[in-house]
Write a protein that holds these residues in place. Structure first.
Motif, PDB file in Angstrom:
ATOM      1  N   TYR A   1      35.498  55.980   5.777  1.00  0.00           N
ATOM      2  CA  TYR A   1      35.578  57.367   5.296  1.00  0.00           C
ATOM      3  C   TYR A   1      36.856  58.211   5.957  1.00  0.00           C
ATOM      4  CZ  TYR A   1      33.694  62.327   7.191  1.00  0.00           C
ATOM      5  OH  TYR A   1      33.721  63.508   7.632  1.00  0.00           O
TER       6      TYR A   1
ATOM      7  N   LYS B   1      38.202  65.141   4.248  1.00  0.00           N
ATOM      8  CA  LYS B   1      37.309  66.206   3.803  1.00  0.00           C
ATOM      9  C   LYS B   1      37.759  67.013   2.786  1.00  0.00           C
ATOM     10  CE  LYS B   1      35.615  66.639   8.447  1.00  0.00           C
ATOM     11  NZ  LYS B   1      34.449  66.074   9.335  1.00  0.00           N
TER      12      LYS B   1
ATOM     13  N   SER C   1      29.570  60.274   8.929  1.00  0.00           N
ATOM     14  CA  SER C   1      29.085  58.624   9.122  1.00  0.00           C
ATOM     15  C   SER C   1      27.731  58.710   9.619  1.00  0.00           C
ATOM     16  CB  SER C   1      30.036  58.028  10.226  1.00  0.00           C
ATOM     17  OG  SER C   1      29.965  58.628  11.386  1.00  0.00           O
TER      18      SER C   1
HETATM   19  C1  DP6 Z   1      37.093  56.179  11.104  1.00  0.00           C
HETATM   20  O1  DP6 Z   1      31.934  60.671  10.876  1.00  0.00           O
HETATM   21  O2  DP6 Z   1      32.987  60.800  12.871  1.00  0.00           O
HETATM   22  O3  DP6 Z   1      34.862  56.233  11.710  1.00  0.00           O
HETATM   23  O4  DP6 Z   1      32.129  63.561   9.853  1.00  0.00           O
HETATM   24  O5  DP6 Z   1      34.045  64.776  11.195  1.00  0.00           O
HETATM   25  O6  DP6 Z   1      31.851  63.898  12.245  1.00  0.00           O
HETATM   26  P1  DP6 Z   1      32.893  63.873  11.133  1.00  0.00           P
HETATM   27  O7  DP6 Z   1      33.526  62.185  11.260  1.00  0.00           O
HETATM   28  P2  DP6 Z   1      32.999  60.965  11.687  1.00  0.00           P
HETATM   29  O8  DP6 Z   1      34.137  59.990  11.121  1.00  0.00           O
HETATM   30  C2  DP6 Z   1      34.172  58.548  10.923  1.00  0.00           C
HETATM   31  C3  DP6 Z   1      35.498  58.258  10.633  1.00  0.00           C
HETATM   32  C4  DP6 Z   1      35.627  56.602  10.671  1.00  0.00           C
HETATM   33  C5  DP6 Z   1      35.337  55.986   9.302  1.00  0.00           C
HETATM   34  C6  DP6 Z   1      34.010  55.731   8.889  1.00  0.00           C
HETATM   35  O9  DP6 Z   1      33.052  55.670   9.783  1.00  0.00           O
HETATM   36  O10 DP6 Z   1      33.559  55.757   7.692  1.00  0.00           O
END
Ligand code: DP6
Length: 425
Positions: free
Chosen positions: A32, A35, A173
């Motif tokens: 992910y 946004k 996440s």
């Molecule tokens: C690179 O879930 O920490 O780990 O929604 O802003 O709290 P927010 O972000 P977060 O982002 C995770 C990004 C990642 C990829 C993933 O876990 O899919």
């Protein structure tokens, strides 16, 4: 669930209900990043992850509820330090949305809830992480998942899609940490985000041989938070929008099919390619974001060397927003791969360093010779002397602080209350 009391300043006692839960962390294999709606935390692409075992990394959260705590309002202590809930938008949203779900629940569900009137109580929460101190691993996924899961149990709610959508608003996440095994988060299409929810693809029992080696190269906090990094990437990286539109949809399908078929070769190649592409989008962000460091890149090279040495893919690296590799490997190869990696990257620069968890526990290798001797002692099959030599040649490319040997694990659990009466502070 437990019931106890709190005493107000005039000496009268009042009821407190509570529950203690644990929650796992997860590591995405289709990442992910980006946004499409910041306030609802809606992603620009779907993602899928492996939930890691809680015996090695977990959040433990106790949520208590009472109409008669010494002060009104929700409060939360994280690793012993109180957070200012009112000024933390994500926490405010989580408490507000869980109250809404409780209010809107059918009468039959509300009859089961330990908290009868969700608007009359304050929630006081104590949360802590049991990540090894040196790990420097992200904890927002397990943290928000644990808070949402514990609140849901106190309110008599199951882990419905709506509940995962609340966790998503805490941290994207986190919605994937509400389930064990292999978990997808569909990006959804609706503007209100009600279809941007997580669900389980396969339970941990589906592929119990799946293990993970977490190579901790740095314990430093990341310099660019995921949230702000994603914002800059969405604004500036053409590669990121190409990835979201043209790469991820097909990759999600292939990845889920590979996991369900227990096809490690495909799973591993897609995992490495997806990590590489995520970090390429970070480099394509302007100004660029660097999460990987020299040790991370050396680990990438070492994994490719190992796979070449074996003549097939036995290990797959992936990196989140930081320099620590998570290497997926099947049980039959995990000790061999661990020993080879430790030959190149000795673990340990302090008493607490070394390998924790799994069968590799206790490996603390400080020299090439020692590492190679361990391999010989262990009678590692398939590992040719040339491969050991190659590993020795890249030795000292960097040191690791710690290796955590873990495996695929279950989702959040309710556990017995084990905390003191922190709400009496
Ligand atoms: C690179 O879930 O920490 O780990 O929604 O802003 O709290 P927010 O972000 P977060 O982002 C995770 C990004 C990642 C990829 C993933 O876990 O899919």
């Amino acid at each position: 669930m437990f019931t106890t009391t709190t005493t107000s300043s005039d000496g009268t006692t009042h009821p407190v209900v509570g529950v203690t839960c644990t929650s796992p962390t997860n590591i995405a294999v289709v990442k992910y990043w980006g946004k499409r709606d910041i306030s609802l935390n809606l992603p620009i692409n779907s993602s899928v992850s492996v939930t890691l075992d809680q015996s090695d990394l977990r959040t433990i959260t106790t949520v208590t509820a009472s109409p008669s705590f010494k002060s009104k309002g929700d409060r939360l202590w994280l690793n012993g330090t109180e957070e200012d809930v009112a000024s933390n938008r994500r926490l405010v949203v989580v408490f507000r949305e869980m109250r809404r779900l409780a209010r809107e629940a059918p009468d039959s569900v509300r009859a089961q809830a330990s908290v009868a009137d969700v608007d009359a109580v304050s929630f006081w929460v104590q949360s802590r992480n049991t990540f090894p101190t040196a790990a420097g691993l992200a904890s927002s996924a397990s943290g928000y998942a644990c808070l949402v899961f514990a609140l849901s149990r106190l309110l008599g709610l199951e882990t419905t899609p709506e509940v995962t959508a609340v966790a998503r608003q805490g941290s994207g996440s986190a919605c994937r940490s509400l389930f064990g095994g292999f978990v997808r988060w569909r990006m959804g299409e609706k503007e209100d985000g009600t279809d941007s929810v997580a669900s389980q693809v396969a339970p941990k029992e589906h592929w119990p041989e799946m293990e993970a080696l977490i190579m901790v190269a740095s314990r430093a906090k990341k310099h660019t938070s995921s949230t702000s990094g994603m914002m800059t990437s969405v604004q500036t990286s053409a590669l990121l929008s190409h990835r979201a539109k043209n790469v991820v949809p097909e990759r999600m399908e292939k990845m889920e099919a590979a996991y369900l078929a227990k096809d490690f070769t495909t799973f591993a190649e897609l995992t490495m390619r997806d990590s590489n592409q995520f970090h390429a989008t970070c480099l394509d962000t302007f100004p660029p974001i660097f999460y990987m460091n020299d040790v991370s890149r050396a680990v990438v090279n070492a994994v490719h060397m190992i796979n070449k040495g074996y003549g097939k893919i036995v290990a797959a690296y992936t990196y989140d927003a930081g320099p620590n590799a998570v290497i997926y490997v099947l049980k039959e190869h995990s000790l061999n791969v661990l020993a080879l990696l430790l030959t190149a990257f000795p673990a340990g620069d302090s008493q607490s360093a070394g390998v924790v968890g799994g069968e590799g526990s206790g490996y603390v290798l400080s020299s090439q010779l020692e590492a190679t001797m361990k391999l010989v002692d262990a009678g590692v099959p398939n590992v040719k002397p040339e491969l050991v030599q190659q590993m020795c040649n890249i030795a000292e490319a960097g040191r690791l602080i710690q290796v955590i040997h873990t495996r695929v694990g279950p989702g959040p659990q309710v556990v017995d209350a084990e905390t003191g009466a922190f709400w009496e502070e």
